[in-house]
Design a protein around this motif. Structure first.
Motif, short mmCIF file in Angstrom:
data_model
loop_
_atom_site.label_atom_id
_atom_site.label_comp_id
_atom_site.label_asym_id
_atom_site.label_seq_id
_atom_site.Cartn_x
_atom_site.Cartn_y
_atom_site.Cartn_z
N SER A 255 38.59 29.39 17.01
CA SER A 255 40.17 28.64 17.78
C SER A 255 41.27 29.42 18.41
N GLN A 256 41.78 30.78 17.66
CA GLN A 256 42.56 31.40 18.44
C GLN A 256 42.50 32.24 19.64
N ALA A 257 40.79 32.76 19.68
CA ALA A 257 40.42 32.68 20.82
C ALA A 257 40.83 31.88 22.12
N VAL A 258 40.27 30.62 21.86
CA VAL A 258 40.83 29.64 22.78
C VAL A 258 41.90 29.19 23.47
N ALA A 259 42.68 29.81 21.77
CA ALA A 259 44.61 28.98 22.32
C ALA A 259 45.14 30.65 22.98
N VAL A 260 44.49 31.35 22.98
CA VAL A 260 45.25 32.44 23.49
C VAL A 260 44.58 33.23 24.35
N ALA A 261 43.97 32.66 24.95
CA ALA A 261 43.06 33.19 26.80
C ALA A 261 43.24 32.52 27.69
N ARG A 262 44.36 33.76 28.45
CA ARG A 262 44.55 33.04 29.84
C ARG A 262 43.47 32.11 30.59
N LYS A 263 44.43 31.25 31.11
CA LYS A 263 43.36 30.55 32.02
C LYS A 263 42.34 30.97 32.72
N GLY A 264 41.36 30.64 33.07
CA GLY A 264 40.26 30.87 34.34
C GLY A 264 39.88 32.36 33.41
N THR A 265 39.25 33.19 32.15
CA THR A 265 39.20 34.18 31.41
C THR A 265 37.63 33.86 30.55
N ASP A 266 37.45 34.65 31.00
CA ASP A 266 36.26 34.91 29.59
C ASP A 266 36.17 35.07 27.99
N ILE A 267 35.37 34.47 27.02
CA ILE A 267 35.85 34.81 26.00
C ILE A 267 34.36 34.77 24.75
N ILE A 268 33.74 36.30 25.29
CA ILE A 268 32.99 36.84 24.07
C ILE A 268 32.36 36.53 23.12
N VAL A 269 31.44 35.68 22.69
CA VAL A 269 31.10 35.27 21.81
C VAL A 269 30.26 36.33 20.41
N VAL A 270 30.71 37.19 20.30
CA VAL A 270 29.90 38.18 19.10
C VAL A 270 29.17 38.14 17.90
N GLY A 271 30.12 37.15 17.04
CA GLY A 271 30.84 36.90 15.47
C GLY A 271 29.27 36.48 15.36
N VAL A 272 28.65 36.36 14.34
CA VAL A 272 27.60 35.61 14.03
C VAL A 272 27.92 34.12 13.12
N PHE A 273 27.84 33.29 13.16
CA PHE A 273 28.29 32.24 12.80
C PHE A 273 27.41 31.86 12.00
N GLY A 274 28.05 31.45 10.49
CA GLY A 274 26.68 31.04 9.60
C GLY A 274 27.05 29.43 9.30
N ASP A 275 28.02 28.61 9.59
CA ASP A 275 28.30 27.45 9.90
C ASP A 275 29.15 26.84 12.08
N ASP A 286 40.21 22.76 30.47
CA ASP A 286 41.37 22.13 30.61
C ASP A 286 41.67 23.52 31.94
N ARG A 287 41.26 24.62 31.14
CA ARG A 287 41.32 25.69 31.48
C ARG A 287 40.91 26.95 32.11
N GLU A 288 38.92 26.30 32.37
CA GLU A 288 38.58 26.96 33.29
C GLU A 288 38.20 28.25 31.89
N LEU A 289 38.31 27.94 31.38
CA LEU A 289 37.99 29.34 30.11
C LEU A 289 36.13 29.49 30.39
N ARG A 290 35.72 30.36 29.66
CA ARG A 290 34.19 30.47 29.97
C ARG A 290 33.85 31.54 28.94
N LEU A 291 33.02 30.53 27.75
CA LEU A 291 32.41 31.03 26.80
C LEU A 291 31.18 31.70 27.00
N ILE A 292 31.13 32.89 26.85
CA ILE A 292 29.45 33.39 27.12
C ILE A 292 28.75 34.50 25.73
N GLY A 293 27.83 33.88 25.37
CA GLY A 293 27.62 34.13 24.04
C GLY A 293 26.43 36.13 24.37
#
Length: 352
Positions: A255-275, A286-293
């Protein structure tokens, strides 16, 4: 020889098994160090859905070549090595296109197939990588998580492995890393080593942030007491970070990553989610963010990790906090459970 077997969640026993004889294309390795990672702890608690029991763990490892099969070239007795733990099919679409790390039938040593948690381990020579002669074997066992970090950074822009040119996506960039555990720390160090302009790392643990400072990370922020959005603007300026890497695997940090990312940038999802997390996809859209595994690594990532460690651009010694003898495998897991914040990297020591 002795072999460690996790027979069920929370249950470890040692079995006497024959010393493996290497096949024609295999190498027998005398194991020296085994690092314990967060995924191992998930198995210990029965929370790794893809791991059946019994299982021999051990995938962050180093050792010395003891014997080579008759068809093996390039290795000799005494060579220090580490092991790439992926077992792949070679025939599925990802494998045929060079993405064997996301093989449709991927098995990982220590999870879906036998790991290196034994005094000796026989493995295909193609999975071995030589370590520099002067590299500490403890550092050799940490090339695996360092390769995870290198690969994650290479995913910026959906790019190739860093060893295949992905480093161009990092040089001169402002990098925000959420989570200062071992992987987050290594991601931040690798980003700096690959030429990032500025690197910020966050956590709620002062101990882990102190470790990050000890490793040379310039800006360490405790988001338990500091507003992250304000810290990002203060350090990076109005343009904020060029790349965000989530290295915790928690709803709060994604949630922090999505909230603070600049518009049009990448968020690399490195952490392993238990849930399964709830993600604000409205903001992503809306911000054209890219979530990348990102998953594991390829061989070029390992080679780049070795280079970064050997050159001193990644410091590993501060991350190795504790040691346990091979016979005390269970005690190591219990220690990690009781000291989650301060047990950064626990090493299992084999001196046989």
């Amino acid at each position: 020889m002795k072999q460690q077997v996790m027979t069920a969640p929370g249950a470890i026993e040692f079995r006497d098994v024959p010393v493996p004889e290497p096949g024609p294309g295999e190498v027998r390795v005398r194991m020296k160090r085994i690092g314990v990672c967060g995924s191992d702890i998930h198995v210990w608690h029965g929370k790794h859905a893809l791991t059946p029991y019994p299982v021999v763990q051990g995938h962050e490892v180093s050792g010395l070549v003891e014997k080579v099969g008759r068809a093996v070239r390039g290795f000799k007795a005494g060579d220090p090595v580490t092991i790439q733990p992926q077992v792949t099919c070679g025939t599925c679409y990802p494998c045929r296109h060079g993405d064997y790390h996301i093989c449709d039938s991927l098995k990982v040593m220590g999870f879906q197939t036998t790991g290196a948690g034994s005094e000796f381990f026989a493995v295909e020579a193609s999975k071995l990588l030589k370590l520099p002669p002067r590299m500490d074997l403890e550092h050799g066992a940490m090339i695996e998580p360092a390769a995870v970090a290198v690969h994650a950074l290479g995913r910026a822009g959906g790019g190739a492995a860093v060893g295949n040119g992905g480093a161009s996506g990092i040089k001169g960039k402002n990098i925000l890393v959420l989570g200062a555990g071992p992987i987050g720390n290594l991601v931040a160090q690798a980003a700096r080593g690959l030429g990032a302009a500025r690197v910020m790392i966050t956590d709620v643990s002062e101990f882990r942030l102190a470790k990050a400072r000890e490793c040379g990370i310039e800006r360490c922020v405790n988001v338990g007491s500091v507003d992250l959005a304000a810290a990002v603007k203060e350090y990076f300026g109005e343009d904020k970070a060029d790349l965000v890497l989530e290295c915790v695997g928690s709803p709060a940090t994604i949630s922090q990553a999505v909230a603070v990312a600049r518009k049009g940038t990448d968020i690399i999802v490195v952490g392993v989610f238990g849930d399964k997390p709830v993600v604000d996809m409205g903001t992503v859209q809306d911000r054209e963010l890219r979530l990348i595994g990102t998953l594991m690594y390829r061989e070029p990532d390992w080679k780049k990790a070795i280079e970064l460690v050997e050159s001193g651009r990644i410091r590993l010694a501060p991350l190795i906090t504790d040691h346990y003898a091979f016979a005390d495998y269970r005690k190591a897991y219990e220690f990690i459970d009781a000291n989650r914040e301060k047990a950064m990297k626990v090493m299992i020591v084999l001196e046989a």
